[in-house]
Design a protein around this motif. Structure first.
Motif, PDB file in Angstrom:
ATOM      1  N   ARG A 323      45.797  51.452  41.634  1.00 27.58           N
ATOM      2  CA  ARG A 323      44.937  50.271  41.736  1.00 27.58           C
ATOM      3  C   ARG A 323      43.526  50.679  42.168  1.00 27.58           C
ATOM      4  O   ARG A 323      43.348  51.405  43.140  1.00 27.58           O
ATOM      5  CB  ARG A 323      45.541  49.303  42.748  1.00 27.58           C
ATOM      6  CG  ARG A 323      44.708  48.062  43.018  1.00 27.58           C
ATOM      7  CD  ARG A 323      44.814  47.075  41.879  1.00 27.58           C
ATOM      8  NE  ARG A 323      46.153  46.532  41.795  1.00 27.58           N
ATOM      9  CZ  ARG A 323      46.509  45.612  40.917  1.00 27.58           C
ATOM     10  NH1 ARG A 323      45.625  45.167  40.047  1.00 27.58           N
ATOM     11  NH2 ARG A 323      47.740  45.165  40.876  1.00 27.58           N
ATOM     12  N   GLY A 363      47.191  41.117  37.217  1.00 26.02           N
ATOM     13  CA  GLY A 363      45.859  41.599  36.849  1.00 26.02           C
ATOM     14  C   GLY A 363      45.228  40.798  35.727  1.00 26.02           C
ATOM     15  O   GLY A 363      45.894  40.013  35.039  1.00 26.02           O
ATOM     16  N   CYS A 467      44.882  41.775  46.122  1.00 31.54           N
ATOM     17  CA  CYS A 467      45.262  41.599  44.717  1.00 31.54           C
ATOM     18  C   CYS A 467      44.651  40.326  44.153  1.00 31.54           C
ATOM     19  O   CYS A 467      44.065  40.319  43.067  1.00 31.54           O
ATOM     20  CB  CYS A 467      46.784  41.559  44.575  1.00 31.54           C
ATOM     21  SG  CYS A 467      47.609  43.113  44.966  1.00 31.54           S
ATOM     22  N   ASN A 470      40.808  40.633  43.889  1.00 30.66           N
ATOM     23  CA  ASN A 470      40.414  41.362  42.680  1.00 30.66           C
ATOM     24  C   ASN A 470      40.320  40.426  41.480  1.00 30.66           C
ATOM     25  O   ASN A 470      39.352  40.439  40.716  1.00 30.66           O
ATOM     26  CB  ASN A 470      41.434  42.469  42.390  1.00 30.66           C
ATOM     27  CG  ASN A 470      40.896  43.850  42.748  1.00 30.66           C
ATOM     28  OD1 ASN A 470      39.762  43.997  43.193  1.00 30.66           O
ATOM     29  ND2 ASN A 470      41.709  44.854  42.562  1.00 30.66           N
ATOM     30  N   ILE A 471      41.363  39.618  41.290  1.00 34.83           N
ATOM     31  CA  ILE A 471      41.421  38.728  40.130  1.00 34.83           C
ATOM     32  C   ILE A 471      40.345  37.650  40.206  1.00 34.83           C
ATOM     33  O   ILE A 471      39.702  37.322  39.200  1.00 34.83           O
ATOM     34  CB  ILE A 471      42.823  38.108  40.026  1.00 34.83           C
ATOM     35  CG1 ILE A 471      43.837  39.199  39.660  1.00 34.83           C
ATOM     36  CG2 ILE A 471      42.857  36.988  38.996  1.00 34.83           C
ATOM     37  CD1 ILE A 471      45.268  38.739  39.668  1.00 34.83           C
TER      38      ILE A 471
END
Length: 523
Positions: A323, A363, A467, A470-471
């Motif tokens: 990642r 993702g 996570c 990030n998106i």
């Protein structure tokens, strides 16, 4: 301390000898009482540290030394002298400590630092944001594991089952009661298990109660793991586990309903439970409806779980693949991004369910020039899975103070990220329906669209994880770089039926005009 002399475990001669309602057979119950006294971990604390009592102890010491100078063995005299000297030294230290307030503050600061250092291994209480969700997510239904819910009256009937589980756990191990109990006591002492629980709760529990509690709870969990692993299990105990499977699965995954993993592991070493198979069987179909085959699990020897919830969460979350952090994620705490599932569709971002059981596997990827794809693990959302997700998220909140610390891993906030992403996507019942059509939310026997909407909207106060961050950065970047294309695509997406009708009408007129033109050409 060496364990007591081993005795061979023998089956009771008949059914009358073993009465589950009475707990352990008499010889084993009495052994437990004896061990609780022998191996009590309660430290010795002098009753007073005043100067007068110190002097009295010194007088008593001199008197004892004089009385035994000629009659008592030299070894006993030396031992008595050493013991009293230690007591006197301790009392003098306590007097100095009590007369110097700054030492009190220093001791509190040291203890606080030690507690923070043990954050990953502690048995935490629920943070307020989780506790407010209600009893279903926080209170055991059938069995209390550990001290936090031990005195609940509605759970008392399962205490007898724990005794039955202890009996069969000992029998399965082929060891004596002393061996098994000593293994638990040794594990409790080695990790200082009392410190892993809230101090205010442990103040009212003496070791004579705490140690047997650890033993019986560990035996119960080990026998349930044996049943879940497909190993031979007593038929009566198996029936209880099978009949109460949903309630037990719910209870053993509650954050406050845990005992330290080293205590359980101390008994696992004697019972040969295939831990990898247990984890795989427990994961099988837990959060997803479809499972082609039971997923294999390779145990990571470097991971030291704090308890059973931590162990199962580790393998449910999985490990992300190489990642890399998206530029700008550090500013995510100040960026307010809220994009529903329907809004993503209008932007040209398609949502796809991945064929994965690992929640960390999510993702955003670009597809062709105009489009992108958001992929994540599917979820079979029922009451049991909702509780499981909430408790795994609660564990993340309690063990990682800041998900954006440099030392924090993506997996440390994977469940919070997964739930927050779904919270972001769900604003209306139409969003829930859209996620069902995309295969993200599965199952016809789970929560209704209304219940699912209520569940996700109640979790919006969860802390943002990496996570999900990030998106969100990627979605915001996608929206900023394509403003006109997104508007055009949104217009087409929302009005495609009208556009088709208009095109159909235009096509009809074009056909008519073409026919008229043909007729004129013929004349």
């Amino acid at each position: 301390m060496e364990p007591a002399a081993a005795r061979t475990f023998e089956e009771p001669a008949n059914d009358e000898v073993w009465d589950p309602a009475a707990g352990l057979p008499v010889e084993y119950a009495s052994s437990i009482d004896i061990f609780a006294g022998m191996w009590s971990l309660q430290p010795y604390v002098p009753s007073s540290s005043t100067r007068g009592q110190q002097q009295q102890q010194l007088v008593e010491y001199n008197y004892y030394a004089a009385a035994t100078q000629h009659d008592g063995p030299i070894v006993e005299q030396a031992a008595a002298q050493e013991s009293l000297e230690v007591d006197l030294l301790h009392d003098m230290e306590m007097e100095i400590y009590n007369n110097n307030p700054i030492l009190v503050f220093q001791e509190k600061a040291r203890k606080f630092k030690d507690d923070i250092g043990m954050m990953k291994m502690k048995i935490h209480r629920y943070p307020p944001s989780i506790q407010d969700l209600g009893d279903w997510y926080t209170v055991p239904r059938i069995v209390a594991i550990g001290p936090y819910h031990h005195r609940r009256q509605e759970l008392r009937h399962t205490e007898n089952v724990k005794h039955v589980a202890a009996y069969h756990c000992i029998k399965t191990s082929g060891r004596s009661v002393q061996d098994m109990y000593y293994a638990v006591v040794s594990a409790v002492a080695e990790i200082d298990a009392r410190r892993l629980y809230r101090e205010d709760v442990m103040e009212g529990i003496v070791d004579a109660d705490f140690l047997p509690m650890m033993f019986f709870d560990a035996c119960f969990l080990v026998m349930y793991m044996i049943k879940m692993s497909g190993m031979d299990c007593n038929a009566t105990l198996y029936d209880f586990f099978e009949f109460s499977a949903n309630e037990i699965d719910h209870d053993i995954m509650l954050l406050e309903n845990q005992i330290p993993w080293p205590v359980v592991d101390a008994l696992l070493k004697y019972t040969s439970v295939p831990l990898a198979k247990f984890v795989a069987n427990w994961k099988d179909g837990r959060l997803q409806d479809w499972v082609d085959e039971v997923p294999s699990v390779v145990l990571d020897d470097s991971y030291e779980p704090p308890h059973l919830l931590g162990l199962l969460r580790f393998y449910i979350v999985g490990r992300t693949r190489s990642r890399t952090e998206v530029p700008g994620i550090g500013k995510m705490k100040s960026i307010q991004v809220s994009v529903s599932a329907m809004e993503l569709a209008e932007m040209g971002i398609n949502i796809r369910a991945k064929k994965t059981t690992e929640l960390a596997d999510m993702g955003l990827t670009k597809k062709r020039i105009l489009f992108a794809e958001l992929s994540m693990a599917p979820l079979s959302l029922n009451d049991l899975n909702a509780s499981l997700l909430v408790n795994m998220a609660a564990l993340e909140l309690c063990t990682t103070p800041n998900f954006f610390y440099d030392e924090a891993e993506f997996e440390d906030s994977a469940v919070c990220s997964y739930l927050l992403l779904l919270c972001m996507l769900v604003n209306r019942k139409e969003d829930v329906h859209h996620l069902r059509t995309k295969g993200i939310l599965q199952g016809g026997a789970g929560l209704t669209n209304t219940n699912a909407l209520h569940f996700f909207t109640s979790l919006q106060s969860l802390r943002l994880g990496r996570c999900c961050g990030n998106i969100m950065v990627q979605i915001e970047s996608y929206r900023i770089k394509r403003p006109m294309r997104i508007k055009v695509y949104a217009f087409v997406y929302n009005n495609w039926k009208t556009i088709l009708k208009v095109l159909s009408v235009i096509g009809v007129f074009a056909s008519i005009l073409s026919a008229i033109h043909s007729l004129k050409g013929a004349h």
